[in-house]
Design an enzyme around this catalytic site. Structure first.
Site: not given
Ligand code: COA
Length: 327
Positions: A112, A253, A283
């Site tokens: 990520c 993020h 996500n």
């Protein structure tokens, strides 16, 4: 030394969505639990005919169009992904699909944090004078590696792709950055290769297997994020000779709305300056930052000259921040 400008953004449009309500028929969960603990209401999923490469190329085409740059002008394609179509890398397929015949293309894996790591990496090639036009793509199809029977993880993730075009410029708009890794915390978030020995002869065996679905220690990842992310943003701001008062947007993020809120509070950034598309996308790993960036640019929220503090964090563990001016 040439500077770096971010001159275009794009994202892939994934029409299939999975709502929290639909998820509650797969695992023992509720819309109320997911929204209150994460802020996520739905996630987009890649269709059966979508490949990671095709989603990445779709985002890249949009970014090139916004930047008014022809594919043949691109000299480097960096594809941040943990879910390639091919373990040898998917960037070359993207290069072929775009017709970016002059570009060298390769994958970069940092989960990520991948987009921030790739953005900073690309900027170094430009600053060194090696390339003047670079495509940075963040794309992931985590749905391939999610255990859809594990309520601890499956409620969090979605699929997506986003891209930016970087160009050499007189003024450097990458104002500061800081990147970090800590492999001692690797067990908190994993998508591990698992194998059993397959004997070749009496003396030799090879390890044959596949990747196991994502495993995560959610509480530890949460604690890690809310402590390390503000710290890394402050270090990157220090390098840029800026403070949080100078930034227009906090672009984290998109892992969990509670993480976004906690980081913003620690940095004393007001909620209206925090970009979030958590509710719609969940996500999306390496895609989340360029996806949220592109949505905010196209909505007219981010304006040319705006200063953005971006930060990625995730498996590795890895985390990093880049402070840049848009446009
Ligand atoms: N639906 C309903 N209940 C759930 C659930 C779900 N989807 N997932 C977990 N639970 C349960 C747990 O089993 C636990 O039950 P118990 O108390 O009976 O054991 C309870 O809810 C609380 O679990 P807990 O793990 O303490 O919840 P939490 O408030 O820490 O939230 C996360 C869990 C995963 C949302 C949170 O820890 C988180 O977001 N962590 C970071 C994860 C992340 O961002 N990962 C990616 C980083 S790139």
């Amino acid at each position: 030394m040439p500077g770096v400008s971010l001159v275009g953004s794009g994202s892939a449009c994934l029409s299939a969505t999975l709502s929290n309500e639909a998820l509650s028929h797969l695992v023992d969960t509720t819309d109320e639990w997911i929204v209150s603990r994460t802020g996520i209401r739905q996630r987009h999923l890649a269709a059966a005919e979508d490949s990671l490469g095709s989603l990445a190329a779709q985002a890249a085409r949009q970014a090139l169009a916004m930047a008014q740059v022809e594919a043949e002008a691109v000299q480097l394609i960096l594809l941040a992904t943990s879910t390639p179509d091919d373990l040898f890398g998917s960037a070359c397929q993207v290069q072929a699909e775009l017709g970016a015949t002059r570009a060298v293309a390769f994958d970069l894996t940092a989960a990520c944090s991948g987009f921030v790591f790739a953005l900073v990496t690309a900027a170094q090639y430009i600053r060194a004078g090696a390339f003047d036009t670079v495509l940075v793509i963040g794309a992931d199809v985590l749905s391939r590696w999610t255990d859809w029977g594990d309520r601890n993880t499956c409620v969090l993730f979605g699929d997506g792709a986003g891209a930016v075009v970087l160009q050499a410029s007189d003024r450097d708009r990458l104002l500061g950055f800081e990147l970090c890794s800590d492999g001692t915390l690797n067990s908190y978030l994993k998508l591990p290769y698992q194998a059993t020995p397959e004997p070749l002869n009496a003396d030799l065996a090879v390890q044959k297997g596949t990747f196991a679905p994502i495993t995560m220690n959610g509480r530890e990842v949460y604690k890690f994020a809310v402590s390390r992310v503000p710290e890394v943003i402050e270090k990157a701001l220090f390098r840029a000779d800026l403070t949080t008062q100078d930034i227009d947007w906090l672009l984290l993020h998109q892992a969990n709305q509670r993480i976004l809120d906690a980081v913003a509070e620690r940095l004393q950034v007001s909620p209206e300056r925090v970009l979030s598309n958590m509710a719609d996308h969940g996500n999306t790993s390496a895609a989340s930052i360029p996806l949220a960036l592109d949505e905010a640019v196209r909505a007219g929220r981010i304006q040319p000259g705006d200063t953005i503090a971006a930060a990625g964090f995730g498996a590795g563990l890895t985390w990093g921040s880049a402070i840049f001016q848009w446009g």
